[in-house]
Write a protein that holds these residues in place. Structure first.
Motif, short mmCIF file in Angstrom:
data_model
loop_
_atom_site.label_atom_id
_atom_site.label_comp_id
_atom_site.label_asym_id
_atom_site.label_seq_id
_atom_site.Cartn_x
_atom_site.Cartn_y
_atom_site.Cartn_z
N LEU B 13 9.03 6.86 3.63
CA LEU B 13 8.25 6.56 4.83
C LEU B 13 7.53 7.82 5.30
O LEU B 13 6.34 7.80 5.64
N PHE B 16 4.67 8.64 3.00
CA PHE B 16 3.56 7.71 3.24
C PHE B 16 2.84 8.05 4.54
O PHE B 16 1.61 8.08 4.61
N PHE B 17 3.65 8.36 5.56
CA PHE B 17 3.10 8.66 6.89
C PHE B 17 2.20 9.91 6.82
O PHE B 17 1.09 9.93 7.34
N VAL B 46 10.60 13.29 10.40
CA VAL B 46 11.24 12.14 9.75
C VAL B 46 11.76 12.53 8.37
O VAL B 46 12.89 12.18 7.99
N SER B 50 15.66 12.56 7.38
CA SER B 50 16.06 11.63 6.33
C SER B 50 16.80 12.37 5.22
O SER B 50 17.81 11.88 4.68
#
Lengths: 511, 143
Positions: B13, B16-17, B46, B50
């Motif tokens: 994520l 991708f972000f 993030v 993560s």
């Protein structure tokens, strides 16, 4: 003294027929929401916000309604803790430790009455604290520039993640998720769409009311669905005998010093950004246990063990309103939800609120005083009424909760798309809760993301792109230091703290 | 294992972000920071958290068995269908069906669940539409 004049003016606003009625409804609904196992102040306010909003209430009455729900839920949380050993929400958790043993000894009525009184003492004096402390904090807040605000937001995230959660990495992830969601939509500064993938519905961004209703209210429905048929989903208060519902005078005398100390501790815990009511009740209980538990009666139904967490968590609820109103930084999950309400009404909390919207602030504070007296009356003589609410099975209650959330969101926008987004957030909230990722940083991120970025960019524009401006003033350095330690210290002290703090999520094992 | 999967998903994520953030068009009006940098900082946050979760996972949470997962999944489908049905069938009918379904799945016997659905739906309609004047979705029958 200025505060007292302002407060008197506030009473003139709060004492209108409509506002008194809303406070009464809010207190009543709040107590019920708090009393029901599984529903706490943040869910309660989350369900009712979209409603208050769609009803088109002006700012002051809407806030009065919702803060009354907030205070009411803080009062009500103790009822299921004492009678069923199931805390209605996190802050009521510590009350189970002595409250339930008291009920088992046949002193349920006394425990309820005493905890109601302790709730009143905590909330009443914390509201006085709010009257005197918030305007002082506003003076400090006037020294804040964009860089300091950016640091303050970071501090709120850090303390929320550091103190209030068990795993810092997960709290940071939650904050990142929320902030990322806030980035969806058209950039306020330049008008460029971001992360909208060409979807027109996303140009306005994700409405935080939709996110809140999904994360808090719908995820609760999924949790109930998952636990269907287990003790967690069905409380049974039918066998409880209330006994007398006035506490004996000797019990009040015995617990008075406890209430006083716990109120102070709880208030301070509430003022800290991010710490909130759970910490308030935890600290109040632990300190009291260390100070007065000479005969090791805590945990076996000691009245002081009931008074301490209740005075503590209600004082914290009042304390948490201080940074929310004065700085625009919520001190707890529920105040984050209330902040959403203010923002939705186009009122920006912070130092300017006290000068620009004195009617809102002081009307609200006056309403809190009035609400406290209403709650005292509802929660001592009328407590048996609320006990009966516990008999409504969740299989009838939760569908109603879900449907009311849908009504609220549909009422705001009339858009099916928003309902889908809400369902998406419901599932997200459920998964995150299963994985022990706290939801409050997500909401805080969604709420504060755009302001946090705006302050960063404003600071950088003023300094012409010089990043060192973020740590240029002593105030900013102090805030960053607090943020750093607020995040790091719990990792070091975490093992000690965690072993003492019982599991605080909604999956709390009643035993 | 759940936490490791979450960490992995979080990393994807984040990547991708950040990738999407680099694609944001700069506008002709801009400031020293621009619209890309803050999202990239968030992406890094993030990503790092993560990674930390991936490397140091907590104990496995208690996942419900398959039948309960299916139950939750089906409820999501019903809720989405409800959202679609609202403007078509109107508030009272769609809500009665959805609330009745939920009540049934939460353990009410079928006939009582039907009654519960109707009571909840009509109750909400009376309180919010008739008393408080909130406009709810109108179906072909006006309610």
């Amino acid at each position: 003294m200025d505060s007292l004049y302002a407060l008197a003016h506030g009473f003139s606003i709060a004492l209108t027929f409509q506002n008194l009625g809303l406070a009464l409804i809010g207190c009543f609904l709040g107590t019920i929401i708090g009393a029901l196992p599984g529903l706490g102040p943040s869910n309660g306010v989350a369900i009712l916000i979209p409603l208050a909003f769609t009803l088109g209430l002006p700012a002051t009455p809407a806030l009065i309604l919702l803060t009354s729900v907030y205070y009411g839920a803080m009062y009500g949380g103790r009822i299921s803790s004492i009678l069923l050993n199931i805390p209605g929400d996190e802050p009521a958790l510590m009350t189970t430790l002595d409250g339930y043993p008291m009920a088992k000894k046949g002193m349920a009525g006394e425990a309820l009455a005493l905890s109601g009184l302790a709730s009143f003492v905590g909330a009443f004096f914390a509201t006085w604290g709010l009257v005197f402390l918030a305007p002082q904090l506003v003076k400090v807040a006037l020294l804040f520039g964009p860089a300091e605000y950016f640091a303050l937001f970071a501090l709120a995230f850090a303390t929320l993640g550091g103190i209030a959660s068990k795993n810092q990495a997960k709290a940071a992830l939650a904050a990142g998720l929320g902030l990322g969601i806030a980035m969806i939509g058209v950039d306020g500064q330049t008008g460029v769409p971001r992360f909208s993938f060409g979807e027109v519905h996303l140009y306005d961004g994700i409405d935080f009311l939709v996110a809140i209703a999904g994360l808090f209210a719908l995820s609760e429905v999924f949790i109930f669905l998952e636990h269907r048929g287990t003790a967690k989903a069905t409380g049974d208060a039918s066998g409880v005998k209330l006994g007398r519902i006035t506490p004996p005078w000797s019990m009040i005398k015995q617990t008075a010093p406890t209430m006083a100390r716990s109120t102070v501790l709880g208030f301070l815990a509430g003022v800290l950004p991010g710490a909130g009511a759970s910490l308030g009740s935890f600290i109040a209980y632990s300190v009291e246990k260390r100070l007065v538990d000479k005969d090791k009666t805590f945990g076996t139904g000691d009245p002081r063990g009931v008074a301490a967490p209740e005075a503590g968590n209600n004082a914290a609820a009042g304390g948490a309103l201080v940074p929310m109103l004065a700085l625009g930084v919520p001190g707890s999950g529920t105040t984050a939800v209330l902040l959403a309400m203010l923002l939705a009404l186009n009122i920006t909390p912070g130092p300017l609120l006290f000068t620009a919207n004195p009617d809102v602030v002081w009307g609200l504070i006056a309403a809190l005083f009035i609400g406290n007296f209403m709650l005292l009356i509802m929660n001592i003589p009328m407590v048996s009424l609320f006990v009966r609410v516990l008999l409504v099975p969740s299989r009838y209650l939760m569908p109603a909760v879900a449907m009311i959330s849908f009504v609220g969101i549909y009422g705001i926008s009339g858009s099916t798309f928003d309902l889908m987004v809400m369902v998406f957030f419901g599932v997200l909230g459920w998964v995150l809760r299963k994985l022990d990722v706290p939801l409050v940083p997500v909401i805080l991120g969604v709420l504060l993301g755009n302001q946090m970025e705006a302050n960063l960019r404003r600071a950088m524009t003023i300094s012409d792109g010089e990043w060192s401006t973020l740590v240029a003033s002593p105030l900013a350095i102090g805030l960053w230091a607090f943020a750093f330690f607020g995040f790091i210290l719990p990792i070091v002290a975490g093992r000690f703290f965690r072993s003492k703090l019982p599991r605080t999520d909604s999956d709390t094992d009643p035993d | 294992m759940s936490d490791r999967i979450m960490g992995g998903v979080g990393l994807l994520l984040a990547a991708f972000f950040i990738w999407q953030a680099t694609l944001i068009k700069e506008s002709f009006i801009s400031d020293p920071v621009g619209p890309k940098i803050f999202p990239i900082i968030i992406g890094l946050l993030v990503g790092i958290s993560s990674l930390a979760i991936l490397l140091k996972p907590d104990d496995e949470p208690e996942w419900p068995d398959f039948s309960r997962l299916f139950e939750v999944g089906l409820t999501v489908v019903v809720m989405i269908a409800y959202a679609y049905a609202l403007p078509i069938a109107g508030f009272v009918v769609s809500t009665a069906v959805a609330a009745g379904y939920l009540s049934w799945r939460l353990g009410t016997p079928p006939i009582k669940a039907v009654i519960a659905g109707i009571v909840i739906s009509v109750g909400i309609f009376v309180i919010f539409n008739l008393i408080l004047g909130l406009s709810l979705a109108r179906g072909p029958w006006g309610f």
